[in-house]
Scaffold this motif. Structure first.
Motif, mmCIF file in Angstrom:
data_model
loop_
_atom_site.group_PDB
_atom_site.id
_atom_site.type_symbol
_atom_site.label_atom_id
_atom_site.label_comp_id
_atom_site.label_asym_id
_atom_site.label_seq_id
_atom_site.Cartn_x
_atom_site.Cartn_y
_atom_site.Cartn_z
ATOM 1 N N ASP A 17 0.814 -1.220 0.000
ATOM 2 C CA ASP A 17 0.000 0.000 0.000
ATOM 3 C C ASP A 17 0.846 1.267 0.000
ATOM 4 O O ASP A 17 0.325 2.374 0.077
ATOM 5 N N GLY A 18 2.190 1.117 -0.083
ATOM 6 C CA GLY A 18 3.077 2.271 -0.128
ATOM 7 C C GLY A 18 3.472 2.816 1.230
ATOM 8 O O GLY A 18 4.191 3.802 1.322
ATOM 9 N N VAL A 19 3.041 2.164 2.318
ATOM 10 C CA VAL A 19 3.346 2.618 3.665
ATOM 11 C C VAL A 19 4.754 2.170 4.072
ATOM 12 O O VAL A 19 5.139 1.025 3.849
ATOM 13 N N HIS A 20 5.514 3.100 4.665
ATOM 14 C CA HIS A 20 6.871 2.800 5.143
ATOM 15 C C HIS A 20 6.792 1.772 6.272
ATOM 16 O O HIS A 20 6.075 1.971 7.249
ATOM 17 N N VAL A 21 7.531 0.666 6.119
ATOM 18 C CA VAL A 21 7.566 -0.386 7.134
ATOM 19 C C VAL A 21 8.854 -0.321 7.929
ATOM 20 O O VAL A 21 8.868 -0.553 9.128
ATOM 21 N N GLY A 22 9.959 0.025 7.266
ATOM 22 C CA GLY A 22 11.241 0.082 7.947
ATOM 23 C C GLY A 22 12.374 0.375 6.993
ATOM 24 O O GLY A 22 12.165 0.649 5.812
ATOM 25 N N THR A 23 13.601 0.297 7.534
ATOM 26 C CA THR A 23 14.819 0.518 6.769
ATOM 27 C C THR A 23 15.711 -0.699 6.954
ATOM 28 O O THR A 23 15.893 -1.164 8.082
ATOM 29 N N VAL A 24 16.262 -1.202 5.872
ATOM 30 C CA VAL A 24 17.102 -2.400 5.921
ATOM 31 C C VAL A 24 18.391 -2.119 6.682
ATOM 32 O O VAL A 24 19.102 -1.157 6.384
ATOM 33 N N ASP A 25 18.674 -2.960 7.671
ATOM 34 C CA ASP A 25 19.979 -2.961 8.319
ATOM 35 C C ASP A 25 20.864 -3.917 7.523
ATOM 36 O O ASP A 25 21.928 -3.545 7.055
ATOM 37 N N LYS A 26 20.386 -5.150 7.345
ATOM 38 C CA LYS A 26 21.075 -6.138 6.512
ATOM 39 C C LYS A 26 20.174 -7.348 6.335
ATOM 40 O O LYS A 26 19.127 -7.460 6.963
ATOM 41 N N VAL A 27 20.593 -8.249 5.465
ATOM 42 C CA VAL A 27 19.878 -9.507 5.262
ATOM 43 C C VAL A 27 20.605 -10.575 6.060
ATOM 44 O O VAL A 27 21.827 -10.705 5.979
ATOM 45 N N GLU A 28 19.834 -11.318 6.859
ATOM 46 C CA GLU A 28 20.392 -12.429 7.647
ATOM 47 C C GLU A 28 19.610 -13.688 7.306
ATOM 48 O O GLU A 28 18.437 -13.807 7.666
ATOM 49 N N GLY A 29 20.250 -14.586 6.594
ATOM 50 C CA GLY A 29 19.571 -15.824 6.210
ATOM 51 C C GLY A 29 18.398 -15.533 5.299
ATOM 52 O O GLY A 29 18.547 -14.922 4.247
ATOM 53 N N ASP A 30 17.200 -15.938 5.719
ATOM 54 C CA ASP A 30 16.005 -15.727 4.900
ATOM 55 C C ASP A 30 15.140 -14.597 5.452
ATOM 56 O O ASP A 30 13.927 -14.572 5.261
ATOM 57 N N ARG A 31 15.786 -13.640 6.141
ATOM 58 C CA ARG A 31 15.054 -12.526 6.737
ATOM 59 C C ARG A 31 15.773 -11.207 6.493
ATOM 60 O O ARG A 31 16.988 -11.169 6.370
ATOM 61 N N ILE A 32 14.986 -10.135 6.469
ATOM 62 C CA ILE A 32 15.540 -8.783 6.415
ATOM 63 C C ILE A 32 15.550 -8.251 7.839
ATOM 64 O O ILE A 32 14.523 -8.266 8.532
ATOM 65 N N LYS A 33 16.716 -7.813 8.292
ATOM 66 C CA LYS A 33 16.845 -7.202 9.611
ATOM 67 C C LYS A 33 16.653 -5.700 9.435
ATOM 68 O O LYS A 33 17.348 -5.066 8.636
ATOM 69 N N LEU A 34 15.695 -5.130 10.163
ATOM 70 C CA LEU A 34 15.428 -3.698 10.075
ATOM 71 C C LEU A 34 16.288 -2.945 11.085
ATOM 72 O O LEU A 34 16.659 -3.493 12.130
ATOM 73 N N THR A 35 16.576 -1.693 10.788
ATOM 74 C CA THR A 35 17.350 -0.870 11.714
ATOM 75 C C THR A 35 16.546 -0.618 12.985
ATOM 76 O O THR A 35 15.316 -0.630 12.966
#
Length: 80
Positions: A17-35
């Motif tokens: 829907d275009g809503v900000h969910v977060g900012t990528v810190d890094k990718v760990e395995g099969d997940r995105i880690k948010l800042t």
């Protein structure tokens, strides 16, 4: 599944829907880690949150688009 190597640090994560969910810190395995700065309020503040790569619909430069709306994607976040 998307190519996780295309996900850049500090990319914006937005819901379908275009809503900000977060900012990528890094990718760990099969997940995105948010800042931590995008970790929410109250008891959620100050923790890293993770979003499954399975929710990623597309990667457009410095933007990661999810297949779920922002409010729904947040319910899938996992705390660390």
């Amino acid at each position: 599944m998307v190519d996780a190597s295309q996900i850049k640090e500090h990319a914006e994560v937005i819901g379908a829907d275009g809503v900000h969910v977060g900012t990528v810190d890094k990718v760990e395995g099969d997940r995105i880690k948010l800042t931590k700065k995008d970790s929410g309020e109250g008891s959620h503040k100050g923790h890293h949150h993770f979003i499954s790569l399975g929710l990623v619909a597309d990667i457009e430069g410095d933007t990661v688009r999810l297949s779920a709306n922002g409010d729904v994607a947040v319910t899938f976040e996992e705390e660390a």
